[in-house]
Design an enzyme around this catalytic site. Structure first.
Site, mmCIF file in Angstrom:
data_model
loop_
_atom_site.group_PDB
_atom_site.id
_atom_site.type_symbol
_atom_site.label_atom_id
_atom_site.label_comp_id
_atom_site.label_asym_id
_atom_site.label_seq_id
_atom_site.Cartn_x
_atom_site.Cartn_y
_atom_site.Cartn_z
ATOM 1 N N ASP A 30 -5.469 6.601 -4.193
ATOM 2 C CA ASP A 30 -3.745 6.326 -3.676
ATOM 3 C C ASP A 30 -3.320 6.148 -2.284
ATOM 4 O OD1 ASP A 30 -3.420 5.494 -6.156
ATOM 5 O OD2 ASP A 30 -3.447 8.066 -6.349
ATOM 6 N N LYS A 71 -5.022 1.164 -0.486
ATOM 7 C CA LYS A 71 -6.193 0.554 0.069
ATOM 8 C C LYS A 71 -6.534 -1.332 -0.103
ATOM 9 C CE LYS A 71 -8.489 3.383 -3.029
ATOM 10 N NZ LYS A 71 -7.815 4.515 -2.690
ATOM 11 N N GLY A 113 -6.491 2.137 -9.229
ATOM 12 C CA GLY A 113 -4.707 1.212 -9.444
ATOM 13 C C GLY A 113 -4.753 1.005 -8.067
ATOM 14 N N HIS A 114 -4.416 -0.271 -7.141
ATOM 15 C CA HIS A 114 -4.210 -0.753 -6.479
ATOM 16 C C HIS A 114 -3.427 -1.439 -6.226
ATOM 17 C CE1 HIS A 114 -8.747 0.151 -4.941
ATOM 18 N NE2 HIS A 114 -8.174 0.930 -5.620
ATOM 19 N N GLN A 140 -10.135 4.977 -5.607
ATOM 20 C CA GLN A 140 -10.695 6.012 -5.365
ATOM 21 C C GLN A 140 -10.526 6.789 -3.879
ATOM 22 O OE1 GLN A 140 -13.070 5.203 -7.862
ATOM 23 N NE2 GLN A 140 -11.212 5.331 -8.902
HETATM 24 P P1 GDP Z 1 -4.228 2.642 -3.381
HETATM 25 O O1 GDP Z 1 -4.790 2.935 -4.843
HETATM 26 O O2 GDP Z 1 -5.416 2.968 -2.065
HETATM 27 O O3 GDP Z 1 -4.493 0.849 -3.860
HETATM 28 O O4 GDP Z 1 -3.023 3.045 -3.288
HETATM 29 P P2 GDP Z 1 -1.868 2.558 -4.629
HETATM 30 O O5 GDP Z 1 -1.667 1.069 -4.117
HETATM 31 O O6 GDP Z 1 -2.202 3.235 -5.590
HETATM 32 O O7 GDP Z 1 -0.476 3.737 -3.925
HETATM 33 C C1 GDP Z 1 0.052 2.852 -2.934
HETATM 34 C C2 GDP Z 1 1.395 2.756 -3.084
HETATM 35 O O8 GDP Z 1 1.991 2.731 -1.949
HETATM 36 C C3 GDP Z 1 1.554 1.338 -3.687
HETATM 37 O O9 GDP Z 1 2.626 1.774 -4.556
HETATM 38 C C4 GDP Z 1 1.958 0.205 -2.758
HETATM 39 O O10 GDP Z 1 2.869 -0.366 -2.085
HETATM 40 C C5 GDP Z 1 2.170 1.453 -1.847
HETATM 41 N N1 GDP Z 1 2.648 1.082 0.077
HETATM 42 C C6 GDP Z 1 1.131 0.985 0.519
HETATM 43 N N2 GDP Z 1 1.351 0.817 1.720
HETATM 44 C C7 GDP Z 1 2.660 1.247 2.207
HETATM 45 C C8 GDP Z 1 3.334 1.527 2.955
HETATM 46 O O11 GDP Z 1 3.231 1.513 4.536
HETATM 47 N N3 GDP Z 1 5.349 1.970 2.814
HETATM 48 C C9 GDP Z 1 5.149 2.357 1.293
HETATM 49 N N4 GDP Z 1 6.810 2.152 1.652
HETATM 50 N N5 GDP Z 1 4.894 1.828 0.742
HETATM 51 C C10 GDP Z 1 3.607 1.724 0.699
HETATM 52 P P1 IMO Z 2 -7.605 4.576 -6.909
HETATM 53 O O1 IMO Z 2 -8.241 3.806 -5.791
HETATM 54 C C1 IMO Z 2 -6.310 9.045 -7.642
HETATM 55 C C2 IMO Z 2 -9.153 11.486 -9.816
HETATM 56 C C3 IMO Z 2 -8.314 11.622 -11.581
HETATM 57 C C4 IMO Z 2 -9.228 12.962 -11.817
HETATM 58 C C5 IMO Z 2 -10.902 12.613 -11.086
HETATM 59 C C6 IMO Z 2 -11.805 12.099 -11.907
HETATM 60 O O2 IMO Z 2 -6.140 4.092 -7.330
HETATM 61 O O3 IMO Z 2 -7.244 5.536 -5.296
HETATM 62 P P2 IMO Z 2 -11.913 9.806 -13.219
HETATM 63 O O4 IMO Z 2 -11.460 9.241 -14.515
HETATM 64 O O5 IMO Z 2 -12.642 9.183 -12.286
HETATM 65 O O6 IMO Z 2 -13.123 10.594 -14.213
HETATM 66 O O7 IMO Z 2 -10.768 11.500 -13.548
HETATM 67 O O8 IMO Z 2 -10.081 11.270 -9.656
HETATM 68 N N1 IMO Z 2 -8.660 9.212 -9.811
HETATM 69 C C7 IMO Z 2 -7.833 8.811 -8.770
HETATM 70 N N2 IMO Z 2 -7.424 9.412 -8.245
HETATM 71 N N3 IMO Z 2 -6.629 7.061 -7.780
HETATM 72 C C8 IMO Z 2 -7.423 6.598 -7.891
HETATM 73 O O9 IMO Z 2 -8.107 5.438 -7.777
HETATM 74 C C9 IMO Z 2 -8.361 7.300 -8.974
HETATM 75 N N4 IMO Z 2 -9.862 7.597 -9.406
HETATM 76 C C10 IMO Z 2 -10.019 8.467 -10.189
HETATM 77 O O10 IMO Z 2 -7.575 11.778 -11.269
HETATM 78 O O11 IMO Z 2 -8.709 13.596 -10.358
HETATM 79 MG MG MG Z 3 -5.027 4.027 -6.618
#
Ligand code: GDP
Ligand code: IMO
Ligand code: MG
Length: 429
Positions: free
Chosen positions: A13, A16, A40-41, A225
């Site tokens: 999270d 990415k 979840g991206h 991840q």
């Molecule tokens: P990922 O799994 O690495 O793709 O990240 P996620 O999408 O799960 O979580 C990142 C969250 O931060 C999302 O809601 C993005 O829209 C948000 N986000 C990404 N970059 C920024 C930033 O620079 N500032 C803010 N406020 N939100 C951001």
């Molecule tokens: P993105 O791509 C954050 C964590 C789960 C748990 C551990 C194992 O959005 O960054 P699993 O279901 O993979 O066997 O769970 O890994 N986990 C993540 N945490 N972002 C993710 O994906 C994750 N994918 C798995 O919360 O701790």
């Molecule tokens: Mg994510």
């Protein structure tokens, strides 16, 4: 013929999806190489927000081709749901645009049921998985009893193996976990629908990628991840079951070692974690709530996949130095710097203390993080809202100092600074 790899440097999270979307404008192919719908991206383009679990985050750019590589585990139900959703906002999805590796593995409701039953059986020792069947699907792969996508090209063999799989799952559910068996008749019918719809997308994505590189095209490899969730290099056993680190991109896409150009580590300006496991810089109370947000904003720290509130803490440079070591980052993309605006003193963890010893690096890696106490240095904060800033020179002096301090500690430059979720909210250096 470059492959540029995007890797999460922390516990996932990091943003990415947002960085992939930014760089996808200059890529021909965007390819997911590991994990499944545990990811979840989030990608925000203007007023549209995409929450992607399986489709590569480059799909919002209509010129890109998306690959789902052999390193992935794919739940066909989730994938088809996601395809239907993005089509609704005008994204075109067809077999010329999206290609699924013949060697990626399927996730079935059986894997999901086992994931959830195992977590329940672990009790207090639970990992806090996403419950998406990731562990059991990769376990089956390693055990050489997995269901590869290519089976869908031979329906008779596929349904025979699927029936064997459900028999085995139900045996485990009933005898090991005392859970009711799955009602498989309806599930088998669902799989006929999945097969009919997904068959045209299945191909040898490694050969496709190699051909594209030979033709001078650029591939952006999208990690899911994060480094600390890597099966080998993460905070074992609180990890996922795949290889999110940079070398996983080559294995997970079927490419050779010579292909890689840039390795971009995505670092959130603070630290978050979902699920269980050690977290030395974790914060609680008011400051934690401030970093996490209330959930009102799209970008607040609540899981994209499960909705769980993310644990939050200060940036940890010991773990980042480790991430640089195991990934070989050529540069860093720093996200969510805007969230630090208005916090008076910004702490960064530069070492750990344990049993009277001080550690700059972890002798046994992050698997031995339990009981380590973070030692912090404090940097001055800044008051200004930075979400509209697009040039380095315009950042408040203390924000520049924060970024430069990271570069100094880590020895890697920060090439991208994200100051908001929207595509344009970025400073490129
Ligand atoms: P990922 O799994 O690495 O793709 O990240 P996620 O999408 O799960 O979580 C990142 C969250 O931060 C999302 O809601 C993005 O829209 C948000 N986000 C990404 N970059 C920024 C930033 O620079 N500032 C803010 N406020 N939100 C951001
Ligand atoms: P993105 O791509 C954050 C964590 C789960 C748990 C551990 C194992 O959005 O960054 P699993 O279901 O993979 O066997 O769970 O890994 N986990 C993540 N945490 N972002 C993710 O994906 C994750 N994918 C798995 O919360 O701790
Ligand atoms: Mg994510």
């Amino acid at each position: 013929m470059p492959v540029n790899v995007i890797v999460g440097a922390q516990w996932g999270d990091e943003g990415k999806g947002r960085v992939v979307d930014l760089l996808a404008s200059q890529a021909d192919i965007v390819a997911r190489y590991s994990g499944g719908d545990n990811a979840g991206h989030t990608v925000t383009v203007g007023a549209t927000t995409f929450k992607l679990h399986l489709l590569p985050s480059g799909i919002a750019h209509s010129h890109t081709v998306g690959l789902l590589g052999n390193g992935m585990v794919i739940n066909p139900a989730t994938l088809l749901e996601e395809i239907d959703q993005v089509r609704k906002v005008g994204v075109s999805i067809n077999p010329d645009r999206i290609k699924i590796s013949h060697a990626a593995h399927l996730i079935t409701p059986g894997h999901r049921a086992l994931d959830q039953a195992r977590e329940q059986a672990r009790g207090n020792a639970k990992i806090g998985t996403t419950g998406r069947g990731i562990g059991p699907a990769y376990t089956a792969k390693v055990n050489r009893s997995g269901l590869r996508m290519e089976l869908m090209l031979s329906p008779e063999v596929f349904f025979s193996q699927l029936a064997d799989h459900f028999q085995e799952v139900n045996f485990q559910l009933e005898t090991i976990y005392q859970e009711p068996p799955l009602e498989t008749q309806g599930i088998m019918q669902d799989f006929q629908v999945y097969l009919d719809r997904l068959q045209p997308y299945i191909t040898e994505t490694g050969a496709y990628a190699a051909q594209a590189l030979g033709d001078g095209k650029t591939i952006l490899a999208e990690g899911a991840q994060g480094t600390l969730l890597d099966l080998d290099h993460g905070t074992y056993p609180y990890v996922t079951s795949s290889t999110p680190t940079a070398p996983g991109a080559l294995v997970g896409l079927g490419l050779g070692l010579g292909a890689v150009d840039r390795v971009i580590g995505v670092v959130k300006a603070f630290q978050t974690r979902v699920g269980e496991g050690p977290f030395p810089t974790e914060l609680e109370g008011e400051l934690a709530e401030r970093l996490r947000g209330t959930g009102e904003n799209e970008w607040d720290e609540y899981g994209t996949t499960t909705g769980r509130p993310r644990r939050v803490g200060w940036l940890d440079l010991v773990l980042l130095r480790y991430a640089i070591r195991v990934n070989g980052f050529s540069e860093i993309a720093l996200t969510k710097l805007d969230i630090l605006s208005g916090i008076e003193g910004l702490k960064i963890c530069t070492a750990y203390q344990s049993g009277g010893d001080t550690y700059q690096t972890l002798p046994l890696g992050p698997g031995a993080l339990e009981g380590k106490k973070a030692i912090f240095e404090e940097l001055p904060g800044w008051e200004e809202d930075i979400t509209s800033i697009r040039h380095w020179e315009d950042l408040p002096a203390n924000a520049q100092k924060y970024v430069e301090a990271l570069e100094g500690f880590l020895g890697v430059s920060v090439s991208i600074i994200s100051v908001g979720p929207e595509r344009s909210q970025v400073i490129q250096r």
